[in-house]
Motif scaffolding. Sequence first.
Motif, PDB file in Angstrom:
ATOM      1  N   ASN A  92      -5.620  27.513  20.495  1.00 40.20           N
ATOM      2  CA  ASN A  92      -6.609  26.538  20.141  1.00 40.20           C
ATOM      3  C   ASN A  92      -7.077  25.459  21.416  1.00 40.20           C
ATOM      4  O   ASN A  92      -6.271  25.471  22.288  1.00 40.20           O
ATOM      5  CB  ASN A  92      -6.309  25.407  19.070  1.00 40.20           C
ATOM      6  CG  ASN A  92      -5.862  25.980  17.807  1.00 40.20           C
ATOM      7  OD1 ASN A  92      -6.554  27.111  17.332  1.00 40.20           O
ATOM      8  ND2 ASN A  92      -4.419  25.823  17.780  1.00 40.20           N
ATOM      9  N   ASN A 126      -7.742  28.369  15.926  1.00 40.22           N
ATOM     10  CA  ASN A 126      -8.554  27.576  14.933  1.00 40.22           C
ATOM     11  C   ASN A 126      -9.243  26.435  15.990  1.00 40.22           C
ATOM     12  O   ASN A 126      -9.114  26.591  17.208  1.00 40.22           O
ATOM     13  CB  ASN A 126      -7.560  26.823  13.972  1.00 40.22           C
ATOM     14  CG  ASN A 126      -6.839  27.712  13.190  1.00 40.22           C
ATOM     15  OD1 ASN A 126      -7.587  28.315  12.125  1.00 40.22           O
ATOM     16  ND2 ASN A 126      -5.649  27.975  13.414  1.00 40.22           N
ATOM     17  N   SER A 127      -9.921  25.517  15.571  1.00 41.06           N
ATOM     18  CA  SER A 127     -10.375  24.589  16.303  1.00 41.06           C
ATOM     19  C   SER A 127      -9.466  23.477  16.621  1.00 41.06           C
ATOM     20  O   SER A 127      -8.629  23.523  15.890  1.00 41.06           O
ATOM     21  CB  SER A 127     -11.578  24.118  15.554  1.00 41.06           C
ATOM     22  OG  SER A 127     -11.238  23.178  14.463  1.00 41.06           O
ATOM     23  N   GLU A 148      -0.110  28.410  20.324  1.00 40.01           N
ATOM     24  CA  GLU A 148      -1.470  27.413  20.126  1.00 40.01           C
ATOM     25  C   GLU A 148      -2.472  27.858  21.073  1.00 40.01           C
ATOM     26  O   GLU A 148      -2.608  27.430  22.188  1.00 40.01           O
ATOM     27  CB  GLU A 148      -0.911  25.769  20.651  1.00 40.01           C
ATOM     28  CG  GLU A 148      -0.342  25.182  19.392  1.00 40.01           C
ATOM     29  CD  GLU A 148      -1.198  25.034  18.271  1.00 40.01           C
ATOM     30  OE1 GLU A 148      -2.605  24.761  18.332  1.00 40.01           O
ATOM     31  OE2 GLU A 148      -0.863  24.875  17.199  1.00 40.01           O
ATOM     32  N   ALA A 160      -6.009  22.301  14.371  1.00 44.55           N
ATOM     33  CA  ALA A 160      -4.905  22.845  14.897  1.00 44.55           C
ATOM     34  C   ALA A 160      -3.495  22.319  14.423  1.00 44.55           C
ATOM     35  O   ALA A 160      -2.594  23.130  13.783  1.00 44.55           O
ATOM     36  CB  ALA A 160      -4.647  22.721  16.287  1.00 44.55           C
TER      37      ALA A 160
END
Length: 252
Positions: free
Chosen positions: A86, A60-61, A84, A65
Motif C-alpha cells: 500500500n 489496498n488503499s 505491505e 491497510a
Amino acid sequence: MTVIAVLGLGEAGGRFAADLVAAGATVRGYDPRVAAPQGVHQGKTGAEACAGADLVLSVNSAADALDALEQGLPGCAPGTVWAELNTAAPAVKEAAERIAGARAVVADVAIMAPVPPKGLGTAMTASGPGGRRFADLLGPFGTPIEVLDGPVGLAATRKLLRSVFYKGLAAAAIEALEAAEAAGLRDWLAGNIAAELIKADAATLDRLVTGSRTHAVRRGHEMQAAADLLDGLGVPARVARASRDWLKDLEA
C-alpha cells in the motif's frame, strides 16, 4: 508450489493475481468489493485467503491497510511474509509491523511505477525484516525487486519522496495547461513544456535549484504575477502560489 494471497483485487492487485496464476503460482484472493480473477481461489474472508500462504500481498488503499492486516492476520502461520504494498506513510508501515508481531514477517514494499503496463514486471523496492524473503518469493515470477538494508518505512520514504516530485510536476503541468486553455494558448504551451522535458539533462536539477536560490526574490514576484494571471483566467493558482511561498522562504 508457492502459495500467494492477494488482499485487494482492484487495478493493481487484480493484475498481480492474474499474472501470478499465469506464472504457475497458487493464488488466493480476497476483496469485499471485487470478484477474483479467473484461476484465483476467492476466500470468504481475508483470514481464509491467507490460510496456508507463504506470502501475502496487501494491495489496498493506505486507509484500509491496517484493517486488511487485522482481518488477514488470523489466517497466517508464523513466518508468513506480509508484504505491505500500500502507498502509505512510513508510520503506517511501522504500525503494521507492530500489529503483526510474531505472527508474520512484514516487508515494506514500494511499487515504483504504474502497474497496468507491466503487471508483475513492475519494479518494486522492499525494506524491513521481510524484505529479502519477499524478493526470494516474488522475484522468481519476474518482478524486479531492489532490497534495501533498512527498517520498515525506508521503502515507503523513497517512494513518497519521488511522489513529491513526480506528482508535483504533474500538478504544475495540469495547472499551467488549464490556464493556457483558458487563454487560448494550450497548443503553444504544450509544445513548450514538451521541448523543455526533451532537452532536460543531468545538469537540469542543479540549474533549477541553484537558480531558484539565487533569484528567489525576482522569481517570487514573477510567481505572484502568474497567480494573479490565473485568478483572472478563473483557474485555481494552487501550484503558482505554492511556488511563490517556497521562493519567499528561499530569499537570502
